[in-house]
Design a protein around this motif. Structure first.
Motif, short mmCIF file in Angstrom:
data_model
loop_
_atom_site.label_atom_id
_atom_site.label_comp_id
_atom_site.label_asym_id
_atom_site.label_seq_id
_atom_site.Cartn_x
_atom_site.Cartn_y
_atom_site.Cartn_z
N LEU A 38 33.26 70.54 63.62
CA LEU A 38 33.96 70.03 62.45
C LEU A 38 34.26 71.10 61.41
O LEU A 38 35.36 71.14 60.85
CB LEU A 38 33.16 68.89 61.81
CG LEU A 38 33.81 68.28 60.56
CD1 LEU A 38 35.12 67.61 60.93
CD2 LEU A 38 32.89 67.32 59.87
N ALA A 39 33.29 71.96 61.11
CA ALA A 39 33.51 72.97 60.07
C ALA A 39 34.66 73.90 60.44
O ALA A 39 35.47 74.26 59.59
CB ALA A 39 32.23 73.76 59.82
N ASP A 40 34.74 74.29 61.70
CA ASP A 40 35.85 75.13 62.14
C ASP A 40 37.18 74.41 61.94
O ASP A 40 38.17 75.01 61.49
CB ASP A 40 35.69 75.50 63.62
CG ASP A 40 34.66 76.59 63.83
OD1 ASP A 40 34.80 77.66 63.21
OD2 ASP A 40 33.73 76.39 64.62
N LEU A 41 37.23 73.13 62.31
CA LEU A 41 38.46 72.36 62.15
C LEU A 41 38.85 72.24 60.68
O LEU A 41 40.03 72.34 60.33
CB LEU A 41 38.28 70.97 62.76
CG LEU A 41 38.17 70.90 64.28
CD1 LEU A 41 37.81 69.48 64.71
CD2 LEU A 41 39.48 71.33 64.93
N ALA A 42 37.86 72.03 59.82
CA ALA A 42 38.13 71.92 58.39
C ALA A 42 38.65 73.24 57.83
O ALA A 42 39.58 73.25 57.01
CB ALA A 42 36.87 71.48 57.65
N ALA A 43 38.07 74.36 58.26
CA ALA A 43 38.53 75.67 57.80
C ALA A 43 39.98 75.91 58.25
O ALA A 43 40.81 76.40 57.47
CB ALA A 43 37.62 76.77 58.33
N ASP A 44 40.29 75.55 59.49
CA ASP A 44 41.66 75.68 59.97
C ASP A 44 42.61 74.80 59.16
O ASP A 44 43.72 75.22 58.81
CB ASP A 44 41.74 75.30 61.45
CG ASP A 44 41.10 76.33 62.37
OD1 ASP A 44 40.89 77.48 61.91
OD2 ASP A 44 40.80 76.00 63.52
N LEU A 46 42.33 73.87 56.12
CA LEU A 46 42.50 74.46 54.78
C LEU A 46 43.13 75.85 54.82
O LEU A 46 43.32 76.48 53.78
CB LEU A 46 41.14 74.52 54.07
CG LEU A 46 40.50 73.17 53.75
CD1 LEU A 46 39.05 73.36 53.31
CD2 LEU A 46 41.29 72.44 52.67
N ASP A 47 43.43 76.33 56.04
CA ASP A 47 44.05 77.64 56.24
C ASP A 47 43.16 78.77 55.74
O ASP A 47 43.62 79.75 55.16
CB ASP A 47 45.42 77.70 55.55
CG ASP A 47 46.28 78.86 56.04
OD1 ASP A 47 46.08 79.29 57.20
OD2 ASP A 47 47.13 79.34 55.27
N LYS A 71 43.41 85.47 49.01
CA LYS A 71 43.76 85.76 50.40
C LYS A 71 43.24 84.70 51.36
O LYS A 71 43.48 84.77 52.57
CB LYS A 71 43.21 87.15 50.79
CG LYS A 71 43.78 88.27 49.95
CD LYS A 71 43.27 89.63 50.38
CE LYS A 71 43.98 90.13 51.62
NZ LYS A 71 43.62 91.52 51.96
N LYS A 72 42.52 83.71 50.82
CA LYS A 72 41.98 82.60 51.60
C LYS A 72 41.14 83.12 52.77
O LYS A 72 41.26 82.67 53.90
CB LYS A 72 43.11 81.70 52.10
CG LYS A 72 43.97 81.14 50.97
CD LYS A 72 45.00 80.16 51.45
CE LYS A 72 44.40 78.80 51.67
NZ LYS A 72 45.43 77.76 51.91
N GLU A 73 40.27 84.07 52.44
CA GLU A 73 39.42 84.70 53.45
C GLU A 73 37.94 84.50 53.11
O GLU A 73 37.55 84.62 51.95
CB GLU A 73 39.72 86.21 53.54
CG GLU A 73 41.10 86.53 54.07
CD GLU A 73 41.39 88.01 54.06
OE1 GLU A 73 42.37 88.42 54.70
OE2 GLU A 73 40.63 88.78 53.41
N GLU A 97 30.42 77.27 52.75
CA GLU A 97 31.46 78.09 52.12
C GLU A 97 32.70 77.24 51.79
O GLU A 97 33.36 77.47 50.78
CB GLU A 97 31.84 79.27 53.02
CG GLU A 97 30.70 80.22 53.32
CD GLU A 97 29.93 80.66 52.09
OE1 GLU A 97 30.57 80.93 51.05
OE2 GLU A 97 28.69 80.71 52.14
N ILE A 98 33.01 76.28 52.65
CA ILE A 98 34.11 75.36 52.34
C ILE A 98 33.77 74.56 51.08
O ILE A 98 34.64 74.27 50.26
CB ILE A 98 34.37 74.42 53.54
CG1 ILE A 98 34.95 75.23 54.71
CG2 ILE A 98 35.33 73.29 53.16
CD1 ILE A 98 35.05 74.46 56.01
N GLY A 99 32.49 74.23 50.92
CA GLY A 99 32.04 73.58 49.70
C GLY A 99 32.32 74.44 48.47
O GLY A 99 32.85 73.95 47.46
N HIS A 100 31.99 75.72 48.56
CA HIS A 100 32.32 76.62 47.44
C HIS A 100 33.83 76.63 47.20
O HIS A 100 34.28 76.61 46.05
CB HIS A 100 31.85 78.05 47.76
CG HIS A 100 30.39 78.29 47.58
ND1 HIS A 100 29.71 77.92 46.44
CD2 HIS A 100 29.46 78.88 48.40
CE1 HIS A 100 28.43 78.27 46.55
NE2 HIS A 100 28.26 78.84 47.73
#
Length: 225
Positions: A38-44, A46-47, A71-73, A97-100
């Motif tokens: 799920l976290a990978d999918l959420a990061a994708d 959110l780009d 830079k969304k990195e 990190e997505i939380g941040h």
């Protein structure tokens, strides 16, 4: 210009709502949430790009991750091998990190800036994450703005990876006081057993007996039986 929002108290209900809203937005965009990735999918969704690097301890101190907002990195510190080696810990860390990103970064900044500006960024233009402690879930232990941000990000990670409806689904036919069953649930959700137990305690599915590792049914679990 700063990319970091001012520190503020964000309660559990608000954090839960933000995590739930992300899942809804993913579903609405046909970006179906799936576990254990799920976290990978959420990061994708959110780009956000993910990478690893060696951090300068002398310059930054010991930190776990850096976020470059414009830079969304997200960069993870190579000094934390568990991020690579333990899939559950990786998913929790990425969700943290997505939380941040969603809680603490000003998403209204310009999408791109000059690369030279990034390389000489001021502290406010690079977000530093100094903690990956999955047990950082006690509100009473937070003393500084940084402590609050880390607690908020970790609580968000638990809400995102283990939403209530998903926990209700995966617990069917399983004994939550049985660590083997918990291990199977953790593998299914892509979380560590420590993170899972913390979440189940927070939602009152489980209680711990004093300093013992023994697990007991919590209020929510007792009422459902």
């Amino acid at each position: 210009m700063t990319s970091i929002k001012p520190a503020r108290f964000i309660n559990k209900s608000e954090i839960t709502a933000i995590a739930d809203r992300l899942l809804v937005e993913m579903r609405d965009a046909n970006w179906t949430p799936k576990w254990p990735q799920l976290a990978d999918l959420a990061a994708d969704f959110l780009d956000l790009s993910i990478d690893y690097e060696d951090f300068d301890v002398g310059e930054d101190g010991i930190i776990a991750a850096k976020i470059y907002p414009t830079k969304k990195e997200i960069y993870f510190n190579n000094a934390f091998p568990a991020i690579r080696d333990n899939y559950g810990f990786y998913q929790s860390t990425l969700a943290h990190e997505i939380g941040h990103w969603l809680l603490h970064i000003d998403l209204n900044l310009p999408e791109t800036v000059n690369d030279d500006l990034i390389s000489t960024a001021l502290p406010g233009e690079v977000f530093l994450c100094r903690s990956l402690d999955e047990n950082k879930n006690k509100v009473v232990n937070q003393r500084t703005p940084e402590d609050w941000r880390e607690w908020q990000a970790q609580y968000f990670a638990s809400c995102l990876l283990m939403p209530l409806d998903k926990l209700e689904e995966v617990r069917r036919g399983r004994n939550l006081t049985n660590r083997q069953h918990l291990g199977a649930i953790g593998d299914e959700l892509g979380v560590t057993i420590s993170n899972l137990i913390n979440r189940l305690q927070d939602l009152e599915y489980l209680e711990k007996g004093g300093n013992s590792k023994q697990l007991y049914p919590g209020k929510r679990l007792r009422l459902s039986e």
